[in-house]
Motif scaffolding. Structure first.
Motif, mmCIF file in Angstrom:
data_model
loop_
_atom_site.group_PDB
_atom_site.id
_atom_site.type_symbol
_atom_site.label_atom_id
_atom_site.label_comp_id
_atom_site.label_asym_id
_atom_site.label_seq_id
_atom_site.Cartn_x
_atom_site.Cartn_y
_atom_site.Cartn_z
ATOM 1 N N PRO A 1 -9.821 -16.631 17.657
ATOM 2 C CA PRO A 1 -9.015 -15.467 18.057
ATOM 3 C C PRO A 1 -8.574 -14.698 16.812
ATOM 4 O O PRO A 1 -8.103 -15.298 15.837
ATOM 5 C CB PRO A 1 -7.817 -16.090 18.773
ATOM 6 N N THR A 2 -8.744 -13.374 16.851
ATOM 7 C CA THR A 2 -8.550 -12.575 15.639
ATOM 8 C C THR A 2 -7.943 -11.220 15.984
ATOM 9 O O THR A 2 -8.313 -10.603 16.979
ATOM 10 C CB THR A 2 -9.895 -12.356 14.913
ATOM 11 N N GLY A 3 -7.033 -10.787 15.151
ATOM 12 C CA GLY A 3 -6.523 -9.416 15.218
ATOM 13 C C GLY A 3 -7.063 -8.628 14.043
ATOM 14 O O GLY A 3 -7.219 -9.164 12.946
ATOM 15 N N GLY A 4 -7.369 -7.357 14.273
ATOM 16 C CA GLY A 4 -7.926 -6.530 13.208
ATOM 17 C C GLY A 4 -7.317 -5.143 13.199
ATOM 18 O O GLY A 4 -6.917 -4.613 14.239
ATOM 19 N N VAL A 5 -7.263 -4.547 11.999
ATOM 20 C CA VAL A 5 -6.659 -3.224 11.808
ATOM 21 C C VAL A 5 -7.537 -2.386 10.900
ATOM 22 O O VAL A 5 -8.095 -2.880 9.912
ATOM 23 C CB VAL A 5 -5.255 -3.346 11.169
ATOM 24 N N GLY A 6 -7.642 -1.095 11.222
ATOM 25 C CA GLY A 6 -8.247 -0.127 10.322
ATOM 26 C C GLY A 6 -7.253 0.991 10.047
ATOM 27 O O GLY A 6 -6.607 1.496 10.979
ATOM 28 N N ILE A 7 -7.122 1.386 8.784
ATOM 29 C CA ILE A 7 -6.169 2.432 8.388
ATOM 30 C C ILE A 7 -6.892 3.454 7.526
ATOM 31 O O ILE A 7 -7.507 3.112 6.508
ATOM 32 C CB ILE A 7 -4.987 1.853 7.586
ATOM 33 N N GLY A 8 -6.803 4.712 7.907
ATOM 34 C CA GLY A 8 -7.344 5.783 7.086
ATOM 35 C C GLY A 8 -6.414 6.053 5.913
ATOM 36 O O GLY A 8 -5.316 6.602 6.086
ATOM 37 N N ILE A 9 -6.848 5.675 4.729
ATOM 38 C CA ILE A 9 -5.982 5.781 3.552
ATOM 39 C C ILE A 9 -5.729 7.241 3.167
ATOM 40 O O ILE A 9 -4.609 7.621 2.800
ATOM 41 C CB ILE A 9 -6.595 5.007 2.367
ATOM 42 N N ASP A 10 -6.747 8.087 3.270
ATOM 43 C CA ASP A 10 -6.575 9.474 2.829
ATOM 44 C C ASP A 10 -5.536 10.196 3.685
ATOM 45 O O ASP A 10 -4.708 10.953 3.171
ATOM 46 C CB ASP A 10 -7.913 10.204 2.876
ATOM 47 N N ARG A 11 -5.579 9.951 4.990
ATOM 48 C CA ARG A 11 -4.586 10.582 5.867
ATOM 49 C C ARG A 11 -3.196 10.028 5.575
ATOM 50 O O ARG A 11 -2.192 10.754 5.638
ATOM 51 C CB ARG A 11 -4.979 10.356 7.319
ATOM 52 N N MET A 12 -3.111 8.745 5.266
ATOM 53 C CA MET A 12 -1.827 8.167 4.867
ATOM 54 C C MET A 12 -1.274 8.868 3.628
ATOM 55 O O MET A 12 -0.086 9.231 3.571
ATOM 56 C CB MET A 12 -1.986 6.664 4.576
ATOM 57 N N ILE A 13 -2.132 9.068 2.624
ATOM 58 C CA ILE A 13 -1.674 9.708 1.387
ATOM 59 C C ILE A 13 -1.256 11.152 1.659
ATOM 60 O O ILE A 13 -0.280 11.642 1.077
ATOM 61 C CB ILE A 13 -2.768 9.649 0.303
ATOM 62 N N MET A 14 -1.983 11.855 2.521
ATOM 63 C CA MET A 14 -1.574 13.208 2.906
ATOM 64 C C MET A 14 -0.137 13.206 3.404
ATOM 65 O O MET A 14 0.702 14.016 2.970
ATOM 66 C CB MET A 14 -2.489 13.763 3.998
#
Length: 498
Positions: free
Chosen positions: A465-478
């Motif tokens: 069983p696994t949880g996963g995340v993806g984060i757009g770094i460029d939009r975060m920095i914006m």
């Protein structure tokens, strides 16, 4: 090489320097302090009179008879050098008189205060480190009657700034500050994940089968193997292979590539952070996400609060949670569970929601209504949870509702700033869903997942069983740097050739 009168004059100076036996491009300079270190040790250096070695780019030059005041800018700020003919000798002062704005110069000597009280290097030696043969478009400054600095002719043409970021960085301190913040944010994220026991890994950029996202890939060809290859659109499937292999927590900052449009928040090449944790689900990932985003904001701005285009956001945990259906009810006053397929189609038509492909899928229509009618209202921060099952083939079915998946998308400023799942680890169901994706592609959808046999084989060996995340770094920095377009947070954004 393009030339003009100023370039020709500098090339002439370059020739004269060589005639004098001066190497305008020496191999090294033994630096002892940068501008930050000099300012931090100001009182000690003034008291000790020790010799320092400092270097920077000439950004201001004022020659008065037998004395020159030069401002040198390094990677941290600027420092004045006071250069007297008596201090550096005839030859040294001749060199000073041949300097231009933009040249890189090193000086050695004690730190002093000038008559005006400015902390400065009193140069006993001066060395040209790199002759600039093209002039920088230095802005003109003057002080008005109220003592305010007024700047004219700034280097601010947007397209030129993006194409010549090296000039943009040299001239505009606010641009440098954005990229310094970007570096601090990446470091804070890395520290958070490592502290939580995650292992940083690297996965392939060139892939024989792309996957992990609904996206159109870039295609290339490997000559030696004579095979087509894709630039990755996501690193998800390889990170899951790492979980299968026994690494319980993994993350990667990945350069991903999607052959799609360019706009204010999209660039074909972008940075995506993905992390996966065994024994976890999407509820655990929400906690990681909000804590990580708050830590990033603190790294950039000193607190969990940030301002974007006049709007203030507080990213301190916990963030509110709202399901897709709750959001549609709140912002569109639609109870989708009470609507028939025909009524949902009518709502899509009414609100110009485009349904791609020839296969009717109720969940995708609901997702389209959410994106059109709700996203603009999601100032957030807020987690939108429990998406329709058709949204993704890589997520577990919701434990309480088989028409949904355990997926969340976080929103800030109306932007989707990430994506996360309770990851699907049933190899039989995963195969069936990827086969369905292939059929959807044949049915007219242009962004579907291909069938990756090796990934399916990995799941057949067992993924916990696994949880996963993806984060757009460029939009975060914006968001964290109040940058209106993604090009402002990419050092070298993609541009059409000149």
């Amino acid at each position: 090489m393009e030339t003009n009168d100023q370039v020709e004059a500098r090339l002439d100076t370059l020739a004269k320097l060589r005639e004098k036996g001066i190497n305008p491009y020496p191999y090294r300079f033994p630096l002892t302090h940068d501008s930050d270190a000099l300012k931090a040790k100001e009182e000690d250096l003034l008291a000790s009179g020790e010799t320092v070695a400092y270097a920077g780019r000439v950004i201001r030059y004022n020659l008065k008879g037998k004395i020159a005041f030069i401002h040198l800018k390094d990677g941290f700020g600027r420092m004045q050098a006071m250069i007297q003919k008596d201090g550096v000798g005839e030859d040294g002062f001749d060199l000073v008189k041949m300097l231009d704005i933009g040249d890189w110069v090193g000086v050695k000597g004690p730190m002093v205060r000038t008559k005006t009280g400015e902390f400065s290097v009193q140069a006993k030696e001066v060395e040209l480190l790199s002759k600039a043969v093209r002039p920088l478009p230095i802005p003109k400054e003057k002080t008005d009657e109220h003592g305010n600095k007024v700047i004219f002719d700034e280097f601010k043409d947007v397209e030129t700034r993006y194409r010549q970021r090296y000039v943009d960085l040299a001239l505009n301190d606010n641009v440098r500050a954005t990229f310094l913040k970007r570096s601090r944010v990446l470091q804070a994220i890395r520290e958070y994940l490592i502290t939580k026991g995650f292992l940083e890994v690297e996965t392939p950029v060139l892939q024989s089968i792309y996957g992990g996202a609904n996206a159109r890939p870039f295609l290339t060809h490997h000559n030696a193997l004579d095979i087509p290859l894709y630039l990755r659109v996501s690193n998800e499937l390889y990170l899951k292979r790492c979980i299968v292999g026994g690494f319980p927590k993994v993350f990667e900052f990945a350069k991903d590539f999607r052959n799609e449009g360019i706009d204010r928040t999209h660039n074909p090449e972008f940075t995506l952070l993905e992390f996966y944790e065994a024994w976890s689900d999407y509820n655990d990932m929400m906690v990681h996400f909000e804590n990580l985003y708050a830590a990033a904001c603190v790294a950039a701005n000193g607190s969990t609060k940030c301002t974007f285009q006049g709007k203030e956001f507080d990213l301190a945990p916990p963030w509110p949670r709202m399901t897709v259906k709750q959001a549609i009810k709140k912002y569109a006053d639609l109870d989708v569970d009470a609507l028939s397929d025909e009524q949902i189609k009518a709502e899509c038509s009414k609100h110009h929601v485009e349904l791609k492909g020839n296969l009717w899928m109720r969940g995708l229509a609901i997702k389209g209504l959410f994106e059109t009618l709700c996203e603009p209202h999601l100032d957030g921060p807020v987690f939108i949870t429990d998406h329709p099952r058709e949204s993704t083939p890589l997520c577990k079915v919701h434990r309480d509702d088989p028409t949904l998946v355990e997926q969340f998308e976080p929103y800030v400023n109306g932007w989707e700033v990430g994506n996360a799942y309770s990851e699907l680890n049933d190899p039989i169901e995963q195969r069936a869903l990827l086969v369905q994706q292939v059929e959807r592609g044949r049915g007219g959808e242009d962004e579907t997942h291909p069938l990756d046999e090796d990934f399916l084989r990995a799941l057949e060996y067992g993924m916990p069983p696994t949880g996963g995340v993806g984060i757009g770094i460029d939009r975060m920095i914006m968001l964290l740097t109040d940058s209106a377009t993604i090009k402002d947070v990419l050092l070298f954004p993609l541009m059409k050739p000149e």
